[in-house]
Design an enzyme around this catalytic site. Structure first.
Site, PDB file in Angstrom:
ATOM      1  N   SER A   1      39.864 -51.409 -14.505  1.00 43.99           N
ATOM      2  CA  SER A   1      40.977 -51.750 -13.453  1.00 43.99           C
ATOM      3  C   SER A   1      40.708 -53.246 -12.731  1.00 43.99           C
ATOM      4  O   SER A   1      40.523 -54.087 -13.710  1.00 43.99           O
ATOM      5  CB  SER A   1      40.870 -50.749 -12.136  1.00 43.99           C
ATOM      6  OG  SER A   1      42.150 -50.867 -11.324  1.00 43.99           O
TER       7      SER A   1
ATOM      8  N   HIS B   1      48.280 -48.121  -9.825  1.00 39.85           N
ATOM      9  CA  HIS B   1      48.607 -47.875 -11.409  1.00 39.85           C
ATOM     10  C   HIS B   1      49.198 -46.850 -11.696  1.00 39.85           C
ATOM     11  O   HIS B   1      49.400 -45.960 -12.813  1.00 39.85           O
ATOM     12  CB  HIS B   1      47.120 -47.166 -12.321  1.00 39.85           C
ATOM     13  CG  HIS B   1      45.961 -48.319 -12.004  1.00 39.85           C
ATOM     14  ND1 HIS B   1      46.072 -49.629 -12.685  1.00 39.85           N
ATOM     15  CD2 HIS B   1      44.894 -48.284 -11.356  1.00 39.85           C
ATOM     16  CE1 HIS B   1      45.121 -50.566 -12.187  1.00 39.85           C
ATOM     17  NE2 HIS B   1      44.332 -49.667 -11.701  1.00 39.85           N
TER      18      HIS B   1
END
Length: 312
Positions: A90, A193
């Site tokens: 990430s 996300h």
């Protein structure tokens, strides 16, 4: 073959940068990173409590700064061979991009500042969250997440998928979990996300042109699909899309295996990604670089596993 990995949000701990700031070589770099991000990295890495550094707008720049600091100290020796691959989970991908040379350290910090603030605003717009689904069969887990109205935010390994969604969808998932799986709510600010981050992705896309990129010699393994990327502009585009798309760390680990990786070194605050590798890449050696006391052993680990050291 060696991969250097940078952890994502949630890995931070109060005071974890304190031992690094005792090194004379670190102070000026911390000041540079703080100025670029607009975040007091020194204070948040040494004094701030857990609630303060849990804030997305603080956590993300702090983590990228930490990976840049520990990477800089680790490879301060010009004789140390470089890794074969970089990767990050990430927000850790921004650190990986800078370590690979796609972004300058200052641009990496400016980019993560924009990203973190945009994601914090998107998270505050609706009541959303995330939950880890541990166990079960992959197809059944993904089907249950979809049926509940949530989406797979992080595919972290063979036995863990993190779902993201609004409160109703996560409640539905908890009430109807996949067979042989547990649903564990996570203490996060929003549904990262996922589609709820589309405003943040759009905001980041508008700003992306401000960040000059270069092509890298050492590839970065992409969270999108595990592909090897050296094109800086393409990777910046991937970083933008990643904000509202699934982070597929399992695909990254498959790439590590396919490429013949023998060692994974995780930069501070380390332990999350090596923990996933312990379950899914049992044959790969792991190293957590958390304090300067680890440096001698870390450098030995790099020399043992980096391909360049075997060619010399």
């Amino acid at each position: 073959m060696l991969v250097i990995a940078s952890p994502g949000q949630g890995a931070q701990k109060p005071g974890f940068l304190s031992p690094w700031l005792e090194l004379d070589s670190v102070g000026s770099l911390v000041d540079t990173l703080s100025d670029a991000s607009g975040i007091d990295i020194r204070r948040h890495g040494t004094e701030s409590d857990a609630d303060t550094i849990r804030d997305t707008a603080v956590a993300q720049p702090l983590l990228v700064a930490a990976s840049l600091i520990t990477h800089s100290v680790l490879f301060g020796s010009l004789t140390l061979p470089r890794p074969d691959l970089y990767a990050g989970h990430s927000v850790g991908e921004i650190g990986a991009a800078a370590q690979a040379g796609m972004l300058s350290e200052e641009n990496a910090m400016r980019l993560v500042a924009v990203r973190s603030q945009a994601m914090a605003r998107a998270a505050a717009a609706e009541q959303t969250g995330m939950a880890a689904v541990v166990g079960g069969k992959r197809e059944e887990v993904l089907a249950a997440i979809e049926q509940a109205g949530a989406s797979p935010a992080n595919i972290n390994g063979a036995a863990q998928v993190v779902a993201a969604g609004d409160e109703a969808s996560l409640a539905a998932l908890s009430e109807n979990p996949p067979a042989r799986a547990r649903v564990i709510p996570l203490q996060v600010a929003g549904a990262f996300h996922s589609r709820f981050m589309e405003p943040a992705r759009d905001e980041l896309a508008e700003q992306a042109g401000k960040f000059a990129t270069r092509d890298a010699i050492i590839p970065v393994v992409s969270n999108a699909d595990g592909s090897l990327v050296t094109d800086g502009a393409a990777f910046l585009s991937s970083l933008v899309n990643q904000v509202a798309s699934t982070v597929d760390w399992e695909a990254c680990m498959h790439t590590f295996a396919d490429q013949g990786v023998t060692g994974i070194l995780e930069l501070a605050p380390a332990g999350t990604l090596t923990g996933l590798a312990k379950r899914d890449l049992k044959q790969v050696a792991r190293f957590d670089l958390n304090t300067p006391d680890d440096l001698d052993a870390a450098r030995a680990f790099v020399s043992e596993h980096a391909s360049a050291s075997k060619e010399s």
